[in-house]
Design a protein around this motif. Structure first.
Motif, PDB file in Angstrom:
ATOM      1  N   ASN A  13       2.873   2.502  -6.038  1.00  0.00           N
ATOM      2  CA  ASN A  13       3.717   1.665  -6.896  1.00  0.00           C
ATOM      3  C   ASN A  13       3.922   0.313  -6.229  1.00  0.00           C
ATOM      4  O   ASN A  13       3.940   0.210  -5.005  1.00  0.00           O
ATOM      5  N   VAL A  14       4.097  -0.715  -7.039  1.00  0.00           N
ATOM      6  CA  VAL A  14       4.435  -2.037  -6.530  1.00  0.00           C
ATOM      7  C   VAL A  14       5.867  -2.316  -6.963  1.00  0.00           C
ATOM      8  O   VAL A  14       6.178  -2.235  -8.148  1.00  0.00           O
ATOM      9  N   LEU A  22       7.022  -8.957  -3.401  1.00  0.00           N
ATOM     10  CA  LEU A  22       6.407  -7.720  -3.873  1.00  0.00           C
ATOM     11  C   LEU A  22       5.938  -6.870  -2.695  1.00  0.00           C
ATOM     12  O   LEU A  22       5.377  -7.386  -1.729  1.00  0.00           O
ATOM     13  N   TYR A  23       6.159  -5.566  -2.812  1.00  0.00           N
ATOM     14  CA  TYR A  23       5.755  -4.604  -1.789  1.00  0.00           C
ATOM     15  C   TYR A  23       4.975  -3.488  -2.462  1.00  0.00           C
ATOM     16  O   TYR A  23       5.318  -3.076  -3.560  1.00  0.00           O
ATOM     17  N   VAL A  24       3.933  -2.993  -1.763  1.00  0.00           N
ATOM     18  CA  VAL A  24       3.206  -1.839  -2.255  1.00  0.00           C
ATOM     19  C   VAL A  24       3.710  -0.632  -1.459  1.00  0.00           C
ATOM     20  O   VAL A  24       3.875  -0.704  -0.241  1.00  0.00           O
ATOM     21  N   VAL A  25       3.993   0.470  -2.159  1.00  0.00           N
ATOM     22  CA  VAL A  25       4.554   1.668  -1.534  1.00  0.00           C
ATOM     23  C   VAL A  25       3.432   2.452  -0.855  1.00  0.00           C
ATOM     24  O   VAL A  25       2.436   2.802  -1.485  1.00  0.00           O
ATOM     25  N   ASP A  43       8.233   3.891   2.803  1.00  0.00           N
ATOM     26  CA  ASP A  43       7.410   3.047   3.680  1.00  0.00           C
ATOM     27  C   ASP A  43       6.654   2.109   2.758  1.00  0.00           C
ATOM     28  O   ASP A  43       5.981   2.571   1.822  1.00  0.00           O
ATOM     29  N   MET A  44       6.733   0.795   3.016  1.00  0.00           N
ATOM     30  CA  MET A  44       6.040  -0.147   2.138  1.00  0.00           C
ATOM     31  C   MET A  44       5.508  -1.330   2.926  1.00  0.00           C
ATOM     32  O   MET A  44       5.939  -1.592   4.043  1.00  0.00           O
ATOM     33  N   ARG A  45       4.528  -2.017   2.313  1.00  0.00           N
ATOM     34  CA  ARG A  45       3.887  -3.176   2.928  1.00  0.00           C
ATOM     35  C   ARG A  45       4.063  -4.371   2.014  1.00  0.00           C
ATOM     36  O   ARG A  45       3.769  -4.302   0.818  1.00  0.00           O
ATOM     37  N   ARG A  46       4.548  -5.472   2.602  1.00  0.00           N
ATOM     38  CA  ARG A  46       4.711  -6.699   1.821  1.00  0.00           C
ATOM     39  C   ARG A  46       3.332  -7.231   1.478  1.00  0.00           C
ATOM     40  O   ARG A  46       2.472  -7.389   2.341  1.00  0.00           O
ATOM     41  N   ILE A  47       3.109  -7.500   0.210  1.00  0.00           N
ATOM     42  CA  ILE A  47       1.790  -7.911  -0.268  1.00  0.00           C
ATOM     43  C   ILE A  47       1.411  -9.291   0.248  1.00  0.00           C
ATOM     44  O   ILE A  47       0.270  -9.533   0.605  1.00  0.00           O
TER      45      ILE A  47
END
Length: 190
Positions: A13-14, A22-25, A43-47
């Motif tokens: 999910n974004v 925006l972050y991708v899960v 846990d997520m990563r900033r796009i």
């Protein structure tokens, strides 16, 4: 943007975080203790820059979910630090930076179909096939009577990546490789 509760967030999910980015899960885990408040750890990563973060929410907290359009593209070529892809339906070309392509770069092959996620028309992530076929360029010769199935030897693939292969594999053999980590899967069936 659609609001969803934290316990409804899934991998891939974004979401739009409180900082407006925006972050991708990468991983979402809900915990329901016997006492206390149930929580969801995400846990997520900033796009925009790839920075990873871990955030804990109450399971009923609401988050903004961004709608991302995923479109199949065909890889064309590399132009310096940019990788050029084409939409096979509209023939529009799109360039992705080497940061966005990341570890997938050595596995891109001309004509390969890839899924590119777009948010408001801008690319935010790429997904390539999980397995591809590559040729062994260089490896040690097979040693007679070496039958232990757990023994592997180093090999250089046609894309320049090193991997470990079973002892019976020789130079010139085409093998299937997992693009996630470059590991040997099986001998190619062609």
């Amino acid at each position: 943007m659609v609001k969803i509760i934290a316990s409804g967030v899934r991998k891939g999910n974004v979401i739009e975080h409180e900082d407006g980015k925006l972050y991708v899960v990468l991983k979402a885990e809900s915990m329901h203790p016997g006492k206390g408040t149930p929580t969801t750890t995400i846990d997520m990563r900033r796009i925009s820059d790839g920075i990873k973060t871990v955030v804990r929410y109450k399971t009923v907290d609401t988050l903004e979910r961004a709608f991302v359009e995923t479109i199949m593209h065909t890889y064309l070529y590399q132009d310096g630090e940019q990788y050029v892809f084409m939409n096979p339906e509209s023939f529009e070309q799109i360039s992705l930076s080497s940061d966005m392509v990341g570890d997938f770069a050595p596995y891109l092959q001309e004509g390969m179909e890839c899924q590119i996620a777009l948010f408001n028309g801008s690319p935010i992530s790429i997904e390539i096939p999980q397995r591809i076929v590559l040729e062994i360029v260089e490896t040690e010769p097979a040693i007679k009577n070496q039958t232990a199935s757990s023994s592997f030897k180093p090999a250089l693939l046609s894309n320049g990546v090193r991997t470990m292969v079973p002892p019976h594999i020789v130079s010139g053999t085409r093998i299937v490789v997992a693009t996630e980590d470059g590991s040997y899967v099986e001998r190619a069936k062609d």
